[in-house]
Scaffold this motif. Structure first.
Motif, PDB file in Angstrom:
ATOM      1  N   ALA A 145      48.597  -6.933  45.438  1.00 15.33           N
ATOM      2  CA  ALA A 145      48.716  -8.395  45.505  1.00 15.33           C
ATOM      3  C   ALA A 145      47.353  -9.056  45.678  1.00 15.33           C
ATOM      4  N   MET A 146      46.496  -8.459  46.507  1.00 16.11           N
ATOM      5  CA  MET A 146      45.160  -9.033  46.697  1.00 16.11           C
ATOM      6  C   MET A 146      44.352  -8.947  45.409  1.00 16.11           C
ATOM      7  N   ASN A 147      44.537  -7.877  44.647  1.00 13.38           N
ATOM      8  CA  ASN A 147      43.854  -7.761  43.356  1.00 13.38           C
ATOM      9  C   ASN A 147      44.402  -8.767  42.348  1.00 13.38           C
ATOM     10  N   ALA A 165      40.407   1.463  61.529  1.00 15.31           N
ATOM     11  CA  ALA A 165      39.654   2.197  60.513  1.00 15.31           C
ATOM     12  C   ALA A 165      40.574   2.983  59.598  1.00 15.31           C
ATOM     13  N   GLN A 166      41.649   3.524  60.135  1.00 16.05           N
ATOM     14  CA  GLN A 166      42.583   4.294  59.315  1.00 16.05           C
ATOM     15  C   GLN A 166      43.261   3.412  58.272  1.00 16.05           C
ATOM     16  N   GLN A 167      43.635   2.189  58.655  1.00 10.98           N
ATOM     17  CA  GLN A 167      44.285   1.276  57.716  1.00 10.98           C
ATOM     18  C   GLN A 167      43.335   0.849  56.606  1.00 10.98           C
ATOM     19  N   ILE A 168      42.077   0.585  56.966  1.00 14.57           N
ATOM     20  CA  ILE A 168      41.082   0.211  55.957  1.00 14.57           C
ATOM     21  C   ILE A 168      40.839   1.373  54.997  1.00 14.57           C
ATOM     22  N   THR A 169      40.751   2.577  55.554  1.00  9.92           N
ATOM     23  CA  THR A 169      40.550   3.768  54.729  1.00  9.92           C
ATOM     24  C   THR A 169      41.723   3.973  53.779  1.00  9.92           C
ATOM     25  N   GLU A 170      42.929   3.747  54.271  1.00  8.93           N
ATOM     26  CA  GLU A 170      44.116   3.893  53.419  1.00  8.93           C
ATOM     27  C   GLU A 170      44.101   2.862  52.290  1.00  8.93           C
ATOM     28  N   ALA A 171      43.692   1.623  52.600  1.00  2.42           N
ATOM     29  CA  ALA A 171      43.610   0.591  51.563  1.00  2.42           C
ATOM     30  C   ALA A 171      42.608   0.991  50.484  1.00  2.42           C
ATOM     31  N   ALA A 173      41.765   4.065  49.736  1.00  5.31           N
ATOM     32  CA  ALA A 173      42.318   5.206  49.001  1.00  5.31           C
ATOM     33  C   ALA A 173      43.272   4.723  47.908  1.00  5.31           C
ATOM     34  N   VAL A 174      44.104   3.754  48.240  1.00  8.82           N
ATOM     35  CA  VAL A 174      45.028   3.175  47.258  1.00  8.82           C
ATOM     36  C   VAL A 174      44.250   2.516  46.124  1.00  8.82           C
ATOM     37  N   ALA A 175      43.254   1.704  46.508  1.00 10.45           N
ATOM     38  CA  ALA A 175      42.462   0.993  45.503  1.00 10.45           C
ATOM     39  C   ALA A 175      41.751   1.975  44.572  1.00 10.45           C
ATOM     40  N   SER A 176      41.182   3.028  45.134  1.00 17.63           N
ATOM     41  CA  SER A 176      40.462   4.018  44.315  1.00 17.63           C
ATOM     42  C   SER A 176      41.428   4.738  43.368  1.00 17.63           C
ATOM     43  N   ARG A 177      42.607   5.092  43.870  1.00 18.80           N
ATOM     44  CA  ARG A 177      43.596   5.801  43.046  1.00 18.80           C
ATOM     45  C   ARG A 177      44.069   4.953  41.872  1.00 18.80           C
TER      46      ARG A 177
END
Length: 338
Positions: A145-147, A165-171, A173-177
């Motif tokens: 949605a942000m994209n 930090a874990q939530q940012i890292t997960e975001a 990871a999703v974006a990279s995938r």
């Protein structure tokens, strides 16, 4: 020879790893716009900020239930500023009373962003923040949605606020995938009394993701100005005198904190600066901080905040050690095992 303009004081830093440059000191509408001041007073404060070279102005849909955005938008319109000279941010999470007016669902992000832009009277914001993590919405839905908002041109960058930090890292990871844009910036609290998240928890993210920081509450909700005392009520024009902030006051105006603030006074006196300037300059020393969001309800407060930039070079190692010995707030780094 003419005296240098106040704007000559200002420094600019990149917002994390992006190409966007923001003034190291910025101005936020939280508390003041809509609760304490209206459009005409806002114009005075914003104009004084611009006089000092401030280009970043922060807001949120929840501030004064949307009125803060309306006031900022109208003030900027009446000031007739060139939009490209400004970096405007707002935040999405708490948008109203409806069951879908809260959180980071695709529906609320898109509808909330459109409502923010209407209130601001702008075609876009430069940075759109997810104001808090939403554990009831899949992070993939939020990232997509942000994209979408960025693809529509309603925002140029997106970030998080008070995510761990874990939530940012997960975001990321999703974006990279998915080949999408990850959050470029986080907006956490950071000051002499609140340091763990910025100095320890996020430490791996600065290098890994180029995470930028737009920190809020550099004065600890005003406690680090030295204007509060255990033995007297909050000043009538302060935020802790407002009914909405009585609960926050009970957590901040405690003996341990106020004693530390009092102990910092001699350092400020030695440097011939105010306590507020000492506290803001201390935040500027952290190079991971892209911009420090300041607040003010009076023109003189804006001036005092901006003049903190003169103090930064005064904070030599020995002064920083003196400050540390008083606040004793330096977080312990986690042990590493090899």
């Amino acid at each position: 020879m003419a005296a240098p303009s106040p704007a000559a004081l200002m420094k600019y830093r990149h917002l994390g790893r992006t190409g966007l440059k923001v003034s190291v000191l910025s101005y936020g509408a939280w508390v003041s716009f809509g609760n304490q001041i209206e459009v005409q007073a806002a114009k005075v404060l914003l104009a004084k900020c611009r006089e000092y070279g401030v280009n970043f102005f922060d807001n949120a849909e929840v501030y004064a239930n949307g009125k803060a955005e309306e006031i900022m938008g109208q003030a900027i319109k009446e000031l007739q500023w060139k939009r490209s000279d400004l970096v405007i941010s707002t935040k999405i999470f708490w948008g109203g009373q409806g069951v879908n007016d809260v959180g980071l669902s695709r529906k609320h992000i898109i509808e909330g962003t459109q409502a923010c832009l209407r209130r601001l009277q702008m075609d876009y914001v430069d940075v759109l923040f997810c104001h808090r993590p939403d554990t009831s919405t899949p992070i993939e839905e939020t990232v997509r949605a942000m994209n979408y908002v960025i693809d529509k041109g309603w925002a140029f960058y997106w970030g998080t606020s008070e995510w761990d930090a874990q939530q940012i890292t997960e975001a990321w990871a999703v974006a990279s995938r998915l080949g999408l844009i990850g959050p470029a910036v986080e907006q956490p609290q950071y000051n002499l009394l609140a340091r763990d998240r910025v100095e320890v928890e996020y430490a791996p993210l600065y290098q890994k993701f180029g995470l930028g920081l737009t920190i809020w509450s550099p004065l600890g909700s005003g406690v680090l100005t030295g204007k509060y005392s255990l033995n007297s009520p909050p000043p009538a024009d302060s935020r802790f005198a407002l009914e909405n902030y009585k609960n926050l006051a009970s957590r901040k105006l405690v003996d341990e904190i106020l004693q530390k603030v009092d102990a910092l006074r001699p350092i400020a006196v030695k440097l011939n600066v105010t306590l507020a300037q000492l506290a803001i300059a201390w935040c500027v020393k952290n190079e991971n901080v892209s911009t420090i969001i300041t607040g003010a309800t009076k023109e003189q407060q804006v001036v005092e905040n901006m003049e903190s930039l003169r103090v930064v070079d005064m904070l030599k190692d020995e002064i920083l050690t003196e400050i540390e010995d008083i606040v004793k707030s330096k977080p312990k780094k986690p042990e590493t095992f090899r």
